[in-house]
Enzyme design. Structure first.
Site, mmCIF file in Angstrom:
data_model
loop_
_atom_site.group_PDB
_atom_site.id
_atom_site.type_symbol
_atom_site.label_atom_id
_atom_site.label_comp_id
_atom_site.label_asym_id
_atom_site.label_seq_id
_atom_site.Cartn_x
_atom_site.Cartn_y
_atom_site.Cartn_z
ATOM 1 C CE1 TYR A 80 -0.739 -34.253 29.248
ATOM 2 C CE2 TYR A 80 -1.097 -35.522 31.317
ATOM 3 C CZ TYR A 80 -0.632 -34.726 30.375
ATOM 4 O OH TYR A 80 -0.053 -33.609 31.307
ATOM 5 C CE LYS A 104 7.352 -39.129 35.945
ATOM 6 N NZ LYS A 104 5.981 -39.554 35.177
ATOM 7 C CE1 TYR A 113 2.907 -31.699 33.189
ATOM 8 C CE2 TYR A 113 4.312 -33.245 34.328
ATOM 9 C CZ TYR A 113 3.122 -32.953 33.702
ATOM 10 O OH TYR A 113 2.053 -33.670 34.173
ATOM 11 C CG ASP A 119 9.976 -31.964 39.878
ATOM 12 O OD1 ASP A 119 10.358 -32.994 39.844
ATOM 13 O OD2 ASP A 119 8.754 -31.438 39.080
HETATM 14 C C1 LIG Z 1 9.480 -33.351 36.568
HETATM 15 C C2 LIG Z 1 8.184 -33.895 36.660
HETATM 16 N N1 LIG Z 1 7.721 -33.311 37.950
HETATM 17 C C3 LIG Z 1 6.394 -33.723 38.300
HETATM 18 C C4 LIG Z 1 5.668 -34.496 37.412
HETATM 19 C C5 LIG Z 1 4.166 -35.334 37.659
HETATM 20 O O1 LIG Z 1 4.270 -36.623 38.300
HETATM 21 P P1 LIG Z 1 3.012 -37.392 38.333
HETATM 22 O O2 LIG Z 1 2.643 -37.698 37.048
HETATM 23 O O3 LIG Z 1 3.191 -38.555 39.044
HETATM 24 O O4 LIG Z 1 1.848 -36.393 38.816
HETATM 25 C C6 LIG Z 1 6.295 -35.197 36.111
HETATM 26 C C7 LIG Z 1 5.604 -36.146 35.230
HETATM 27 O O5 LIG Z 1 6.150 -36.681 34.323
HETATM 28 C C8 LIG Z 1 7.645 -34.862 35.899
HETATM 29 O O6 LIG Z 1 8.243 -35.245 35.000
#
Ligand SMILES: Cc1ncc(COP(=O)(O)O)c(C=O)c1O
Length: 418
Positions: free
Chosen positions: A17, A262, A145, A233
């Site tokens: 990024y 995370k 996202y 998610d």
């Molecule tokens: C809600 C959500 N799902 C998936 C992801 C993707 O995770 P990663 O960056 O570990 O691939 C993120 C990343 O910020 C996220 O906020």
């Protein structure tokens, strides 16, 4: 004298990024401790965004580090097709004990995007295994996202991050996140849907948009009544972020599949988890080899990551983490009231330990240059902030003390209310 770390970095590394022409030089970090990141020049920064939302108990936590070290001396990695190990089983048992809903299996992967890929593939193959052909649509929310791999991008908002790939993403139906009293006429669409994927309560990278738990609950009930598989998610919202262990706890209707990453390992090791209900898993219990779930990553269920995740869950008890979460939630509430007194601060919202607001700019959204200015000013003042364009947010590690939090608030007020 050799070149500095930053100069050597510039020659060989492509950062995520980061525009390649004018990105500010990366800060050479040598150490982390609690809420602090230390650079090689002896400066330190309060990590107000938990290092991309992963660090929950603080940096370089000795308890987690010790568990990883001991695990590394026993078993650092083993192929997970045909083998198993105690850290993976212990973690799966623990997660199944705390996840919101009737989950029966844990599928491991490496990160948030892969947790999402697995979820979408699982839901899609669930119907394929059942021989159901009329469901060919996937539903997601505007502004969502879900990650940067192709499947995860496909179910994410078509925006700046996905611009170069639109021709290659699979088709998805997007609807607005549910709102109380706003009916969306989607019943016939739902009849054709494989699954719906949503970030419960809070859309993160899409702009820290908070939405209502009750409206989500009704939406999940509607999806379920049409047989649609519900995927939560919780990559960002999991592990205390919204004030409860999982955001889905705020709804009566639970998901069929949940994605985690995370905070899962306390933010120490890369790991993804996709948990599914018995109903989903049962569709894969068959004599037909073609119906196997052909998905796996080299580091699936890496023992070091499992050990870190188990240690992180221990810490919730050992350190009374939910007391700290409650303290941060309350101090954000008072901060929101302080922010409300400034005319250039707009749309203040809070979801648990996350608080966000906008600073109006001619260009709103991710390309607003306010972001670079705020990050630079924050760093000068010893606080690391990384706004999403003109959306400023705080998502501190739960170990951040009252004094440290106050320092962050002061710096935010100083640089955002000018
Ligand atoms: C809600 C959500 N799902 C998936 C992801 C993707 O995770 P990663 O960056 O570990 O691939 C993120 C990343 O910020 C996220 O906020």
């Amino acid at each position: 004298m050799g070149s500095s770390l930053t100069e050597r970095d510039k020659k060989v590394i492509w950062h995520p990024y980061s525009p390649q022409k004018y990105a500010p030089e990366p800060i050479p970090v040598v150490k982390g401790h609690g809420s602090w990141i230390f650079d090689e020049n002896g400066r330190r920064y309060l990590d107000a965004i938990s290092s991309w939302w992963v660090t929950i108990h603080g940096h370089a936590h000795p308890y987690i580090a010790g568990k990883i070290y001991r695990q590394a001396l026993e078993l650092e990695q083993v192929i997970f097709a045909g083998f198993t190990h105690a850290p993976a089983v212990n973690l799966a048992e623990k997660l199944l004990g705390i996840l919101p809903g009737n989950f029966s299996k844990i599928f491991y992967s490496d990160n948030g995007s892969t947790a999402v890929e697995v979820a979408i593939k699982m839901a899609t193959q669930f119907w394929w295994n059942k021989g159901e052909k009329k469901r060919n649509r996937i539903l997601a929310f505007n502004h969502s996202y879900h990650g940067d791999t192709f499947g995860a991008m496909s179910v994410s908002e078509r925006g700046l991050f996905t611009l170069a790939f639109h021709d290659r993403l699979f088709e998805v139906n997007f609807v607005d996140p549910p709102r109380i009293g706003v009916k969306q006429d989607i019943s016939s669409l739902l009849e054709q849907c494989v699954c719906v994927i949503y970030e419960p309560l809070l859309q993160g990278a899409g702009g820290m948009n908070v939405y209502d738990a009750k409206a989500l609950d009704e939406f999940i009930a509607l999806c379920r009544s049409h047989g649609v598989i519900c995927i939560a998610d919780e990559v960002m919202t999991g592990f205390g972020r919204t004030g409860k262990m999982f955001a889905s706890e705020n709804c009566v209707n639970k998901p069929d599949i949940i994605c985690l990453s995370k905070g899962l390992t306390g933010g120490t090791m890369a790991m993804g988890v996709t948990a599914c209900s018995k109903l989903i898993h049962d569709a894969f219990v068959t004599d037909d080899k073609k119906k196997t779930f052909f998905h796996g990553h080299s580091f699936t269920a890496n023992p070091l990551s499992c050990a870190a995740a188990l240690a992180s869950l221990d810490l919730f008890k050992i350190e009374n983490t939910f007391q700290h979460i409650g303290r941060i939630v309350r101090s954000h509430e008072s901060f929101a009231a302080r922010l409300a007194g400034y005319r250039n601060i707009k749309n203040i919202r809070q979801c648990g330990t996350i608080i966000a607001f906008e600073i109006p700019d001619e260009v709103s959204g991710y390309t607003s240059s306010i972001r670079d200015v705020i990050t630079a000013s924050g760093l000068e003042n010893g606080v690391y902030l990384r706004p999403l364009g003109n959306t400023v947010y705080l998502m501190p590690p739960y170990c951040m003390s009252e004094e440290e939090m106050e320092r962050v608030y002061e710096v935010v007020l100083e640089i955002c209310t000018k």
